[in-house]
Every structure is written in structure tokens, then in C-alpha cells.
Design an enzyme around this catalytic site. Structure first.
Site: not given
Length: 412
Positions: A227, A250
Site C-alpha cells: 500500500d 501505492h
């Protein structure tokens, strides 16, 4: 300190040693300048760890190399002062999902839970050792039951003047580091790895989430996760992120912001510089909610500088309609305004996920973005997609790369 039993970790001090079956507690005076060392007990080592950190006669608490403390109950160290935790060995959290479901520390913000709260003032956590969250059990459990709340590995909570350095953090069940209501917090030379060994991905394993905190430094670190590499949550101000290698993440993300109705979110004065981003979903990103029944706020004075990106889906992003349909964003533009943002000296390659598009700056209608600047953007897509393309909407761009975007579309 009381009697020491075989069922708890042994607590050793430099000036005195407590042995199993000791006839009397060691006087505090004899340990006034001591450095306390923990050994594994074979059962829950949390009580002895808590006791050592709370003991003012132990300014340094050491977990030696080759020692693994088994943490089977939650760690509340929120009143810690003038303490060094010298982690040379390993702190490993037991993956008893039923226990943590009932006993982990809870936060209303994004329904988070935590193993360990470390707070107070003048704290150092270092030593070259490892924090192990035993994440695989959690990755597999979450794949079966998405309502499973997975604990944060390390939470710096209501703390001032804290340094975390030279630590390896592995197998975090969810977020790795959460800085909540912190002041003057530094992370340096941290290695993070959150990787699943099964078919079930290590989801939501943000490297750092900064929330309601000021003057935070994250530097010289290597992160492999699933993430955000670093996320600036509501009311994160005066942040420096420097010299990171982020793999599989991310991105470096402002937000998401404006999620909760009635709340005003601020992220201001952020510099992210010298970032290597590989095999990632995003590179440099700002994300804010729009739609009906959301919150409001401001993003101001944000600089992304010196990013080298490799195989990144969305290398440069503003998404001011985050988690919002185009129609709803047009009807209910974001109330989180975005101002004074610089994307500078960003190079590398995209993955081709968006074909030739390497930068997308999508603002809500009605002037919700201002003074957005793009300079020295040199990101290329895979050759089969041709020359790089740049997209924008509802924003007037400045900087030497503005011409690459052409005329931005207008919606609403």
C-alpha cells in the site's frame, strides 16, 4: 520490582542480576544507573517488557541479539520518558487473532487497531533489531473475512521528541507505522518488508501513516509493501520525507483527505525528495474525497521533487474526486482545496497500465485546485504505446512542463 518467576521474562540490570527464585526484590538504589536487559521467558514477555520500560532506574532497556521476545498481550507505553529501547534482537507479536480482536488498542480513525502504543517524550528505539508482526496469519484471515481488523505494528502516540532508527520491520498485519498526535518524530534507516508467502496479498500495509502530527522526518529507508509507502493523513504538517526506496507500493500519498463529514483536514508544508519508486501503483499522489456528505479541508505547500520511477502505473497523480463517480464529483465538488503543489524533476518509466498516460491531474470543478506546478517531468511509457501523454482537468498549470498537458478539460 517483586519476585521474578520462570513464567515471565527475566529482567537483568548492569549493576544487579535478578535470578529465578530470588529471595528479595533488588533495591532501586542499586540499579540507579543500570541498563536493563530482557531475556525471553518462553511465554508472554509483554509484562516484563512493560515493567522494564516503566522503571526509571533503567534508562536503557536492551533486547539482545539472538533474543526473541514473544508479545502475547498489548503494550501500553504511553507515559514513557527519557528512555532508550535498544532492540538488537527481535520483538515478535503472537498472531492470536481472537485475542487481538478483543484486546488491541482501537482508533476511530479508519477503524484502526494496534499492538503497541509508544508515547511520552525523549524516546529512542534503535539497535539494529527486528519488529515482527507475524503478518501471514493476518493476510490469510483477511482474505477469508474482510471485516478482520488487523493491528498496526508500531504506533507513536501522543509523543514528542522520538527517534526510531536502524530497525527492521517485517510482516506487519496492516499499517506498519502510525504517527498519531506526535511532535518532532524522526524515522531513519528503517527497512520494511510486508510480503505474503501465500496467494493472499499483504493488503493495506502502509509504510507510514502520519495523522495529527507536526515536524516528522522519514529518511534513508527501504520499503517493500502493499500500500502507500508514506501517507499524509489529516492534520499532518511540516513533514520531510527523504531518500526512500519504495517497492510494490501505492506511492507517496497526500491523503486521502475529506472523507468524514463535519471534519476539516489539513496537510501542509510537505517535502518528499529523492524517492526511488519501483513496481508501484502510484508515484507522487494527492487524493481527496468529493461527493455528498463528505468533509472539507486544505492541501497546501506540497513538493514532490527528485522522484525516479520504474514500472509505475500512475507516476504523477492528483485525484480530487477520490472514490467518487464523475457525476457526483460534478454535482458535489471536493471541499478539500488543493493549493501550491510542485511536481518537480520526476523521471523514469510507467508500467503502461494507462497506456501512454504518465501523468493525470484531475481536479474537481469550480476552482478547487490552484497554483499547481509541473517542472522537468521526463517519464516514458512502454515503447508500444508511443510518446508519453499527459492529462488534466479543471486546473490551470504552471511550470516548464505545463505545455505537455495542453489545454485541460473542464467538467461540471
Amino acid at each position: 520490582m517483586g519476585w521474578v518467576r520462570a513464567s515471565v521474562a527475566f529482567l537483568h540490570c548492569a549493576s544487579a542480576v535478578l535470578l529465578v527464585g530470588a529471595a528479595a526484590p533488588t533495591p532501586i538504589e542499586s540499579r540507579a544507573s543500570g541498563s536493563c536487559t530482557l531475556k525471553a521467558s518462553g511465554s508472554d514477555d509483554a509484562p516484563a517488557f512493560l515493567q522494564a520500560v516503566a522503571d526509571s532506574s533503567c534508562p536503557t532497556v536492551t533486547i539482545p541479539s539472538g533474543t526473541t521476545l514473544s508479545i502475547q498481550s498489548k503494550l501500553n507505553m504511553t507515559s514513557t520518558t527519557n528512555k532508550r529501547i535498544n532492540l538488537e534482537g527481535t520483538i515478535k507479536f503472537n498472531p492470536d487473532i481472537d485475542y487481538w480482536a478483543d484486546n488491541a488498542f482501537t482508533f476511530d480513525f479508519q477503524d484502526q487497531v494496534a499492538f503497541w502504543l509508544l508515547g511520552g517524550k525523549n524516546i529512542v528505539l534503535d539497535g539494529g533489531g527486528t519488529l515482527d508482526g507475524s503478518g501471514q496469519a493476518w493476510y490469510d484471515a483477511f482474505a477469508k473475512h474482510s471485516s478482520t481488523l488487523r493491528p498496526i505494528l508500531l504506533t507513536i502516540f501522543q509523543a514528542a521528541n522520538v527517534t526510531v532508527q536502524n530497525i527492521r520491520m517485517i510482516n506487519g498485519p496492516e499499517w506498519i507505522n502510525f504517527v498519531n498526535e506526535g511532535q518532532d518524530i524522526t524515522f531513519r534507516n528503517i527497512t520494511i518488508s510486508a510480503v505474503s508467502t501465500s496467494k493472499n496479498a499483504a493488503k493495506n500495509t502502509d509504510g507510514w501513516d502520519i495523522f495529527r502530527s507536526d515536524n516528522v522526518v522519514i529518511a534513508d529507508s527501504d520499503i517493500t509493501n502493499g500500500d502507500d509507502c508514506v501517507s499524509f493523513k489529516p492534520n499532518a504538517t511540516n513533514i520531510l520525507v527523504s531518500n526512500l526506496s519504495c517497492n510494490g507500493s501505492h506511492g507517496i500519498s497526500v491523503g486521502s483527505l475529506g472523507q468524514y463529514e463535519g471534519e476539516y483536514d489539513i496537510v501542509q508544508n510537505v517535502l518528499a525528495t529523492n524517492i526511488r519508486m519501483s513496481n508501484a501503483q502510484n508515484g507522487a499522489r494527492v487524493k481527496a474525497w468529493a461527493g455528498k456528505g463528505v468533509g472539507s479541508g486544505i492541501v497546501k505547500n506540497i513538493t514532490f521533487d527528485g522522484f525516479v520511477e520504474t514500472n509505475v502505473d500512475h507516476p504523477v497523480v492528483i485525484d480530487q474526486c477520490y472514490m467518487t463517480s464523475d457525476d457526483d464529483c460534478a454535482k458535489y465538488p471536493s471541499n478539500t482545496y488543493i493549493q501550491d503543489v510542485w511536481f518537480t524533476n520526476i523521471s523514469g518509466t510507467s508500467s503502461g497500465k494507462e497506456k501512454a498516460v504518465v501523468a493525470s491531474l484531475s481536479c474537481s470543478p469550480d476552482g478547487r485546485c490552484s497554483n499547481i506546478n509541473v517542472n522537468d517531468i521526463d517519464v516514458t511509457p512502454p515503447s508500444k504505446y508511443g510518446a508519453a501523454k499527459f492529462s488534466c482537468q479543471n486546473v490551470e498549470l504552471g511550470g516548464d512542463a505545463a505545455s505537455s498537458f495542453g489545454t485541460c478539460t473542464t467538467t461540471g
